[in-house]
Design a protein around this motif. Structure first.
Motif, PDB file in Angstrom:
ATOM      1  N   SER A 152       0.807  -1.214   0.000  1.00  0.00           N
ATOM      2  CA  SER A 152       0.000   0.000   0.000  1.00  0.00           C
ATOM      3  C   SER A 152       0.839   1.263   0.000  1.00  0.00           C
ATOM      4  N   VAL A 153       2.046   1.260   0.564  1.00  0.00           N
ATOM      5  CA  VAL A 153       2.799   2.505   0.602  1.00  0.00           C
ATOM      6  C   VAL A 153       3.753   2.665  -0.574  1.00  0.00           C
ATOM      7  N   ALA A 154       4.317   1.563  -1.081  1.00  0.00           N
ATOM      8  CA  ALA A 154       5.351   1.703  -2.109  1.00  0.00           C
ATOM      9  C   ALA A 154       4.734   2.029  -3.449  1.00  0.00           C
ATOM     10  N   SER A 155       5.454   2.828  -4.229  1.00  0.00           N
ATOM     11  CA  SER A 155       4.986   3.129  -5.586  1.00  0.00           C
ATOM     12  C   SER A 155       5.244   1.925  -6.468  1.00  0.00           C
ATOM     13  N   THR A 156       4.632   1.912  -7.613  1.00  0.00           N
ATOM     14  CA  THR A 156       4.800   0.771  -8.511  1.00  0.00           C
ATOM     15  C   THR A 156       6.264   0.556  -8.841  1.00  0.00           C
ATOM     16  N   ASP A 157       7.004   1.647  -9.000  1.00  0.00           N
ATOM     17  CA  ASP A 157       8.408   1.496  -9.363  1.00  0.00           C
ATOM     18  C   ASP A 157       9.185   0.802  -8.263  1.00  0.00           C
ATOM     19  N   VAL A 158       8.956   1.300  -7.058  1.00  0.00           N
ATOM     20  CA  VAL A 158       9.666   0.698  -5.925  1.00  0.00           C
ATOM     21  C   VAL A 158       9.306  -0.777  -5.833  1.00  0.00           C
ATOM     22  N   LEU A 159       8.030  -1.008  -5.961  1.00  0.00           N
ATOM     23  CA  LEU A 159       7.553  -2.383  -5.879  1.00  0.00           C
ATOM     24  C   LEU A 159       8.247  -3.244  -6.929  1.00  0.00           C
ATOM     25  N   ALA A 160       8.326  -2.706  -8.124  1.00  0.00           N
ATOM     26  CA  ALA A 160       8.917  -3.480  -9.215  1.00  0.00           C
ATOM     27  C   ALA A 160      10.388  -3.756  -8.939  1.00  0.00           C
ATOM     28  N   THR A 161      11.084  -2.800  -8.322  1.00  0.00           N
ATOM     29  CA  THR A 161      12.502  -3.021  -8.043  1.00  0.00           C
ATOM     30  C   THR A 161      12.674  -4.066  -6.947  1.00  0.00           C
ATOM     31  N   VAL A 162      11.890  -3.859  -5.911  1.00  0.00           N
ATOM     32  CA  VAL A 162      12.043  -4.773  -4.773  1.00  0.00           C
ATOM     33  C   VAL A 162      11.655  -6.189  -5.172  1.00  0.00           C
TER      34      VAL A 162
END
Lengths: 977, 93
Positions: free
Chosen positions: A588-598
């Protein structure tokens, strides 16, 4: 030529033995023995000096009592006295007693050694032999110190009798084996070698054993024995069947000597001297030729003796591994034995062929027998022969026949004995990987393995498939499609869920285009398995879900819903709770980009030695199977994963998402130092602190801890829910009677007995269990003289039990006459592991008054135990594999009953596990193993019970692959002692 | 032929099992026949040996064993020689 009739010898002894044999009970026997012991004691203590005969008789009786299994703590002095007698029979009994009841009292040893010394110097060959036999049988260090220098002299002395030389040679062998440092090498060694030329075959027979042992330690000093052995062998092999007279055994000349000579030659490489070598090759050919000749006798003794030489010859040929012609001939000979009607021969042929398969010269020849071997795997009745057949298939496998062999082994796996399943699984996994030409075949094979024998597919195997899929782009789509299909089976093994969860989490996008496997479908398929899985698997699935959120944004809402559910966020398990909380927040907090990296796709794993291969090597005992693994050393170098230097650990993978998720909040728990050697393992496994999360740190385990991070102790543990509330009691019947638990406990370790009794009614139980099935007979006895009416016993499943245990009951007659007994049969099937026993409710009317009674049915999870025997090594390995804290349950408790080892043993066996001897370094402790068989899954259990007699306490440790089972078994068993 | 850390080679004669424990890589058939050789000697020595002979004369059985097997190795394989020696010992008092 009857040499012995029953009457001669010692009458008193014969009477005593008859008395013992006539005893009707163990007690009577003990009584008779105690009487005799008292009698002998008084005789020995008496004032009257005993004559030699009586002394001999009493010592002999003591010996007999000892052999019956009773302790003897006196009589040594009388036996030593007998040694100095001049009569052979007295001396013999004296020596026998000393050899059988070795005593370490130093004063006695001095006296014994003195007597031996006298006899050795007596020049009486009979007495010398007695003395030598005594040394050879005892072989203690003290005796070595006293006699190691004398015996070589006796052995090579010109005037020693042949029989003395024989005994001296073997006596020296024994001392040399026990304490090599005590036996001085010297000029006698050269003369020992020449004993191979001795006229007397018996002397040669004894001497070869000694020389074989000596030359293993000092090959150079004894090199001259090669040519002597070859010429001796050649004389025997080429002799006609009657030449050797006494030493011909069923028309075979000197079989044992031949075997020993052939073994001696296996200590050395092929002879360098061309003449010697030529002669030897001739010998070996003669043996192979003789095997083709028609037998000279139909007796099994003849063929056994002949084949003993043949097999030893083949061993030598394999040992030399330099004569292609002989190797191929040996292989053809063994091929004939593969279909022999003697089971022993088939077994031995398979075993020898295994080693032949590893020779480059005979590998092809072995392969020609593939159909016979496959047939053996299918049709052999003897399990050990089937196992050899499986070994041979593994050894003969190469690229050309891998598909056939793997598919046959898979087929065999469905019916294979439990004891060897795991090994077969490993072998299939290795072969499939090593010879995979296309990876879809490899993936299919491993998934088949999980389907057929999921319980035996160890972590190494399924980690490996994940590694390979992650590393190979070309197979990822196929793998995703295949696991997706496999998961659609209504009941699939947990390992399948793990592999499926991981692969879909990584590569589910590759099949998402197909509407039949669209993201929501994938998710709901996985989630349908979620609730049936263990904590570890559920943790893995949660990770898959968060990966789904990244891969398929459309599933985000659904998955967040799942994560948010109380059953996740407030899960009692710290790991699950932590994952749910963190993933929910992340999503819920991370942006799609962050999510994609992680949540990026896993980077390829560094190549390294297959952990499966390492495991198989560990599984095999030293010696037994090493030839198998090493034999193929050359073949693997350019295969998919073989041949690459092992890297120390995958932890060093350079990407931030190195672990499955890259988001573990707590740092990985510091791994304790790796066990440095096998010797330490013992200490490590048993004495390591129980709460240690992982024993990792060797490359294999590092990988393990990476995939399944052991639950780190985190503050969130404080938020964990208290244990779930107790099962709601069933409404329609009364609560169990207060004693129900106690009554149940009586039946944990036994199957038959009286379950319940009061003034009216007695309920008896007789039950038997096999695998996950059981049958129970309940006997209801009416103790009154009045008829019971409306008699109705029913079995009730409280709570979840319905899905865990199926009990079929037969109705019984509604009336039970006074004094009569009725029987009720219950068929029981264990579907899953369960914790609470079913309830038995009995209702009837007695004299018009309704009676009702609720008991706990004596069906506990341990009834479905199947004992498993395993070697110490396997035990420790498994013990180590179950090292997660939640897999272990431990209880320390006070003994409620007298601490008797025999009783404890009986209880543990009654509990259902196998008792493993020689596993625990402390002989007081008990170690057991078994598998709980349920319809849905099997749970391997290891247990260890450590009694502390001083404190009157026990410590009980259970390790199983399922947490509740560990705890439950521990509780059940703890109440038994 | 079941195994432990060593292996056990056995043969059954009526109700009696004769077992011999050897190293894993020892020659199976050779030891199987060694048992038979031993039993034939017993049979000759006790004249149609039965279990009772072995029980009542257990101390003599030890002598036979020592003649044929010593220090874990085969000492003498000739039945004639073993029996001759046993008879000689028998005549001693």
């Amino acid at each position: 030529m009857p040499a012995v009739s029953k009457g001669d010898g010692m009458r008193g002894l014969a009477v005593f033995i008859s008395d013992i044999r006539n005893c009707k009970s163990k007690e009577a026997e003990i009584k008779r023995i105690n009487k005799e012991l008292a009698n002998i004691r008084s005789k020995f203590k008496g004032d009257k000096a005993l004559d030699g005969y009586s002394k001999k008789k009493y010592v002999c009786k003591l010996l007999f009592i000892f052999l019956l299994g009773h302790d003897i703590d006196f009589g040594h002095m009388e036996a030593v006295n007998l040694l100095s007698s001049n009569k052979y029979t007295e001396k013999q009994i004296g020596y026998l007693f000393i050899s059988v009841l070795v005593n370490s009292n130093s004063e006695l040893i001095r006296l014994i050694n003195n007597a031996i010394k006298n006899d050795l110097a007596s020049r009486n060959p009979t007495f010398m032999c007695l003395a030598l036999h005594c040394i050879a049988n005892v072989g203690s260090r003290e005796m070595g110190e006293a006699f190691a220098a004398d015996i070589p002299r006796i052995l090579v002395a010109g005037d020693s009798m042949d029989s003395v030389k024989q005994s001296a040679a073997l006596c020296l062998l024994r001392l040399y084996k026990a304490s090599p440092d005590l036996v001085p090498m010297g000029e006698w060694t050269a003369r020992v070698v020449h004993l191979l030329n001795d006229q007397h075959m018996g002397v040669v027979t004894a001497a070869v054993s000694l020389i074989t042992c000596l030359c293993k330690k000092n090959p150079d000093d004894f090199k001259t024995c090669i040519s002597l052995a070859v010429s001796r062998l050649s004389r025997i092999v080429s002799s006609a069947s009657t030449d050797l007279q006494d030493y011909t055994y069923y028309f075979v000349p000197a079989p044992w000597l031949s075997v020993k000579l052939l073994r001696l030659l296996q200590c050395y490489p092929p002879p360098e001297d061309a003449a010697v070598k030529g002669r030897l090759v001739e010998c070996l050919e003669t043996v192979l030729n003789k095997a083709q000749e028609p037998p000279k006798s139909k007796k099994v003794q003849h063929s056994n003796a002949k084949n003993a030489i043949l097999f030893e010859t083949i061993s030598l040929i394999i040992h030399y591994d330099s004569e292609p012609n002989l190797l191929v001939r040996a292989c053809n000979q063994l091929g004939q034995f593969l279909q022999h009607r003697e089971t022993n021969l088939r077994y031995l042929a398979l075993e020898s062929m295994c080693t032949l398969a590893s020779s480059e010269f005979s590998h092809e020849a072995v392969k020609t027998h593939i159909d016979t071997v496959i047939n053996a795997l299918k049709t052999e009745r003897d399990v050990s022969v089937r196992q050899r057949a499986a070994d041979l298939l593994y050894a003969m496998c190469d690229r050309s026949n891998a598909k056939q062999i793997v598919s046959e082994m898979l087929r065999y796996l469905e019916t294979a004995d439990y004891a060897i399943r795991e090994e077969i699984v490993l072998k299939v996994a290795i072969l499939a990987e090593k010879y995979a030409v296309d990876y879809s075949w490899y993936v299919d094979t491993i998934l088949n393995l999980i389907r057929i024998a999921g319980d035996y597919v160890s972590e190494e195997v399924w980690y490996r498939v994940l590694q390979i899929v992650t590393n190979r782009d070309d197979v990822q789509g196929y793998a995703a499609k295949t696991v997706f299909e496999a998961l659609q089976a209504p009941a699939c093994h947990e390992n399948m869920v793990k592999v499926g969860g991981y692969i879909l989490g990584e590569f589910g996008n590759l099949i998402a285009g197909d509407p039949r496997s669209s993201p929501p479908v994938q998710f709901s398929l996985l989630h349908s398995k979620f609730h049936l899985c263990s904590v570890a698997t559920r943790a893995l699935l949660l990770s898959t879900y968060i990966k789904f959120i990244n891969l398929f944004p459309e599933t985000k809402a659904t998955i967040q819903g799942v994560l948010r559910a109380g059953s996740q966020l407030r899960n009692a398990d710290v790991e699950l709770q932590q994952r749910a909380v963190e993933y929910l927040t992340l999503s819920s907090v991370a942006s799609t980009d962050v999510l994609a990296t992680v949540l990026e796709e896993m980077p390829p794993f560094p190549e390294r030695e297959s952990s499966i291969l390492a495991k198989l090597k560990r599984k095999k005992g030293p010696g037994a199977g090493s030839a198998l693994d090493d034999g193929r050393r050359d073949a693997s170098s350019n295969d998919i994963n073989g041949g690459v230097e092992p890297t120390p650990s995958t932890v060093s993978t350079p990407s931030p998402s190195a672990d499955l998720l890259g988001l573990r909040a707590a740092p990985p728990p510091a791994a304790p130092p790796a066990p440095a050697s096998a010797g330490n393992l013992l200490v490590d496994v048993f004495d390591g602190p129980a709460a240690q999360p992982s024993l990792g740190a060797t490359p294999e385990e590092a990988f393990l801890s990476e995939l399944e991070p052991p639950a780190p102790e985190s503050p969130m543990a404080l938020l964990a829910d208290p244990a779930p509330a107790a099962d709601p009691g069933p409404e329609d019947i009364g609560p169990p009677i207060p004693e129900a638990d106690e009554l149940l406990n009586k039946f944990v370790c036994k199957n038959n007995g009286v379950l319940f009794e009061n003034q009216l009614l007695q309920i008896g139980v007789k039950s038997e269990f096999r695998q996950n099935l059981g049958r129970m007979y309940l006997f209801y006895g009416n103790k009154t003289s009045v008829q019971f009416q409306n008699f109705s016993p029913t079995v009730v499943h409280p709570g979840d039990l319905q899905t865990q245990l199926a009990v079929q009951t037969k109705r019984v007659a509604a009336q039970v006459d006074g004094g009569a007994q009725v029987q009720q049969v219950l068929n029981i099937e264990c579907l899953r592991d369960f914790l609470t026993p079913p309830l038995l409710s009995v209702r009837f009317r007695y004299g018009g008054a309704p009676q009702s009674l609720t008991l706990k049915l004596p069906v506990t999870i341990n009834k479905f135990f199947q004992p498993t025997e395993m070697a110490a090594q396997d035990f420790f390995q498994r013990w180590k594999q179950l090292s997660l804290p939640q897999q272990e349950a431990q209880k320390i408790f006070k003994a409620n009953h007298p601490m008797d080892a025999e009783v404890t043993k009986a209880k543990l066996l009654g509990f259902g596990s196998a008792l493993l001897d020689n596993v625990d370094p402390n002989p007081e402790n008990f170690v057991g193993a078994g598998i709980i068989q349920t319809k849905a899954l099997q749970v391997g259990c290891l247990l260890r019970l450590e009694p502390n007699a001083q404190a009157q306490m026990y410590r009980l440790t259970l390790r199983t692959s399922k947490e509740p089972v560990s705890r439950h078994l521990c509780e059940l068993l703890a109440q038994q002692f | 032929m079941p195994f432990r850390n060593f292996k056990i080679i056995y043969r059954r004669y009526a109700g009696l099992y004769f077992c011999i424990c050897v190293d894993v890589n020892d020659n199976n058939l050779a030891y199987l026949e060694a048992i038979h050789n031993f039993v034939e000697v017993l049979n000759e020595y006790f004249h149609n040996v039965c279990e009772l002979d072995l029980v009542f004369n257990f101390y003599k059985v030890y002598t036979v064993v020592d003649e044929m097997f010593l220090a874990g190795e085969i000492r003498e394989t000739s039945q004639t020689k073993v029996l001759k020696q046993l008879l000689m010992l028998q005549s001693l008092e």
